[in-house]
Design a protein around this motif. Structure first.
Motif, PDB file in Angstrom:
ATOM      1  N   LEU A  20     -86.306  40.084   3.046  1.00  0.00           N
ATOM      2  CA  LEU A  20     -85.509  40.897   1.547  1.00  0.00           C
ATOM      3  C   LEU A  20     -83.901  41.540   2.307  1.00  0.00           C
ATOM      4  O   LEU A  20     -83.185  41.969   1.303  1.00  0.00           O
ATOM      5  N   MET A  21     -83.959  41.473   3.722  1.00  0.00           N
ATOM      6  CA  MET A  21     -82.213  41.978   3.612  1.00  0.00           C
ATOM      7  C   MET A  21     -80.948  40.775   3.668  1.00  0.00           C
ATOM      8  O   MET A  21     -79.864  40.995   4.370  1.00  0.00           O
ATOM      9  N   GLY A  22     -81.660  39.489   3.539  1.00  0.00           N
ATOM     10  CA  GLY A  22     -80.413  38.171   3.445  1.00  0.00           C
ATOM     11  C   GLY A  22     -80.091  37.895   4.558  1.00  0.00           C
ATOM     12  O   GLY A  22     -80.529  37.830   5.653  1.00  0.00           O
ATOM     13  N   ASP A  23     -78.433  38.069   4.761  1.00  0.00           N
ATOM     14  CA  ASP A  23     -78.361  37.413   5.893  1.00  0.00           C
ATOM     15  C   ASP A  23     -78.355  38.497   6.816  1.00  0.00           C
ATOM     16  O   ASP A  23     -77.798  38.410   8.142  1.00  0.00           O
ATOM     17  N   HIS A  24     -78.277  39.841   7.127  1.00  0.00           N
ATOM     18  CA  HIS A  24     -79.352  41.465   7.990  1.00  0.00           C
ATOM     19  C   HIS A  24     -80.532  40.370   8.096  1.00  0.00           C
ATOM     20  O   HIS A  24     -81.422  41.104   8.937  1.00  0.00           O
ATOM     21  N   GLY A  25     -80.925  39.973   7.508  1.00  0.00           N
ATOM     22  CA  GLY A  25     -82.607  40.118   7.766  1.00  0.00           C
ATOM     23  C   GLY A  25     -83.496  38.615   9.273  1.00  0.00           C
ATOM     24  O   GLY A  25     -84.570  38.666   9.073  1.00  0.00           O
ATOM     25  N   ILE A  43     -90.072  36.912  -2.561  1.00  0.00           N
ATOM     26  CA  ILE A  43     -88.407  36.869  -2.271  1.00  0.00           C
ATOM     27  C   ILE A  43     -88.185  35.574  -2.674  1.00  0.00           C
ATOM     28  O   ILE A  43     -86.517  35.248  -3.117  1.00  0.00           O
ATOM     29  N   LEU A  44     -88.646  34.622  -3.063  1.00  0.00           N
ATOM     30  CA  LEU A  44     -88.081  33.568  -3.933  1.00  0.00           C
ATOM     31  C   LEU A  44     -87.422  33.691  -5.123  1.00  0.00           C
ATOM     32  O   LEU A  44     -88.491  34.239  -5.652  1.00  0.00           O
ATOM     33  N   HIS A  81     -77.821  45.887   2.465  1.00  0.00           N
ATOM     34  CA  HIS A  81     -78.272  46.526   1.441  1.00  0.00           C
ATOM     35  C   HIS A  81     -79.395  45.768   0.768  1.00  0.00           C
ATOM     36  O   HIS A  81     -79.514  44.187   1.060  1.00  0.00           O
ATOM     37  N   PRO A  82     -80.982  46.152   0.321  1.00  0.00           N
ATOM     38  CA  PRO A  82     -81.756  45.695   0.363  1.00  0.00           C
ATOM     39  C   PRO A  82     -81.755  44.369  -0.729  1.00  0.00           C
ATOM     40  O   PRO A  82     -81.052  45.069  -1.721  1.00  0.00           O
ATOM     41  N   GLY A  83     -82.381  43.429  -1.407  1.00  0.00           N
ATOM     42  CA  GLY A  83     -82.920  43.164  -2.002  1.00  0.00           C
ATOM     43  C   GLY A  83     -83.814  42.836  -3.158  1.00  0.00           C
ATOM     44  O   GLY A  83     -84.128  44.529  -3.416  1.00  0.00           O
ATOM     45  N   VAL A  84     -84.483  42.223  -3.579  1.00  0.00           N
ATOM     46  CA  VAL A  84     -86.480  42.547  -4.401  1.00  0.00           C
ATOM     47  C   VAL A  84     -86.779  41.763  -3.982  1.00  0.00           C
ATOM     48  O   VAL A  84     -86.383  41.013  -4.378  1.00  0.00           O
TER      49      VAL A  84
END
Length: 387
Positions: free
Chosen positions: A185-190, A297-298, A310-313
């Protein structure tokens, strides 16, 4: 999830690793994230640890937007850094948490060099928000996440070197592992999931499959690779047997010592829960999911990773009975349930046993062997005193 104001926590009836080691004469210390209750009755020092320095929950339970950009985060009390049961700092500068934890760990080792000790070090990083000290900023090719991992790696190396310097390395067991897969969910921070499906917050392999490294001179052969199925609950009986301490009869895990000595492990079912829901299981090469809704997350399921902290969805997605051969298909891409009904039926019997004894909120089952959480009457007043 146990938040700052959750009125439940680790039951007193449960026996922690620290309590068992302490009863055998070990000094015990916890450092870092706890997340088993935000009240002193649930803190490490009330559950077998002689000392504790760290956070009572994840480092994103903070009202500061730099630590949690979600709008609802303003409700949380200031993030407390605690020593034993005393808040020593509110909203600590998280750039220095990894270094502070490392210094604490080195001191615990130094202080207990002449006696047996059990040290539990749970780094807050790389849970978001990601913070790194100045010497490690831009130190990797992997962005901020890579920088954080460089600092955690350095911390581990310093601890191992201290064991060598004190002459303890040949008589100390070191385990390095993690609790779950990447928070996609956190993308490049996850973090990244590699070849596996989904990540944290699901029971697909991307969420539950974790590596573990065990250094135990004279007990685990150098360079040994074990690909058998194991679960984190196996650590306690394994460490007890390695330490010559009697293993209690009622532990959920099994000792892996015989496997390290070359014996084959007997096949057993492993069950994977999320929020009290029994969602999947594994036996040998076979992984089966039972019908449930999960946070995907797909993109094809409506998910989208975030970026920059920043979180995604997530995209709410349903799965039915699904069977995967993890030897041939570790990414859980090809559902074999319709072609292997005999395996599905056998695994459903295992699922029923788990529902009966452990419980399952998906089917409103209360396990006859489950220990319920312990409840308290009110939030810890000291936690809220800054508001």
């Amino acid at each position: 999830m146990i938040s700052p104001r959750t009125l439940r926590g680790l039951p007193e009836a449960e026996h922690t690793m620290a309590e068992i080691f302490k009863s055998d004469g070990y000094a015990t210390a916890a450092i870092g994230k706890w997340h088993l209750g935000a009240n002193p009755v649930f803190f490490p020092t009330n559950n077998g640890f002689d000392s504790w320095f760290g956070l009572p929950y994840s480092n994103d339970y903070s009202p500061k937007s730099i630590n949690n950009p979600r709008s609802y985060a303003v409700q949380w009390p200031e993030l407390p850094l605690i020593r034993d049961t005393t808040i020593v700092e509110r909203e600590p500068d998280q750039r220095y948490l990894t270094e502070q934890y490392t210094q604490e760990a080195l001191q615990v080792i130094e202080d207990n060099r002449h006696q047996p000790f059990f040290l539990y070090l749970a780094h807050s990083m790389p849970h978001v928000p990601l913070w790194v000290s100045d010497p490690f900023l831009d130190a990797s090719d992997g962005g901020l996440y890579g920088d954080v991992m460089e600092e955690v790696d350095s911390s581990t190396g310093r601890i191992l070197r201290r064991l060598v310097e004190l002459g303890l390395d040949q008589n100390t067991i070191v385990v390095f592992t993690s609790d779950n897969g990447p928070w996609l969910l956190m993308g490049d921070h996850g973090g990244t999931k590699g070849e596996f499906r989904e990540g944290k917050a699901t029971t697909f392999e991307g969420g539950v499959r974790m590596p573990a490294i065990i250094r135990a001179p004279g007990r685990v052969g150098q360079g040994m690779v074990v690909e058998d199925n194991a679960i984190v609950m196996d650590l306690l009986p394994t460490l007890l047997e390695m330490s010559g301490i009697q293993i209690p009869d009622n532990l959920d895990g099994v000792s892996l010592v015989s496997r390290f000595e070359g014996e084959e492990m007997s096949e057993r079912p492993l069950f994977f829960y999320r929020s009290g829901q029994l969602r999947s299981m594994r036996r040998g090469q076979w992984k089966m999911h039972v019908p449930h809704r999960y946070a995907s997350i797909l993109e094809e399921n409506g998910g989208k990773p975030g970026s920059g902290g920043h979180p995604g969805v997530y995209g709410p997605t349903d799965i039915g009975i699904a069977l995967y051969d993890l030897v041939a298909d570790p990414g859980e891409t090809t559902d074999l349930a319709s072609t292997k009904p005999e395996i599905v039926n056998a695994l459903l019997l295992d699922i029923e046993q788990a529902r009966m004894h452990i419980g399952d909120e998906l089917t409103d089952r209360v396990g006859d062997e489950a220990t319920p959480p312990q409840f308290i009457d009110s939030v810890w007043p000291t936690l809220e005193s800054n508001r």
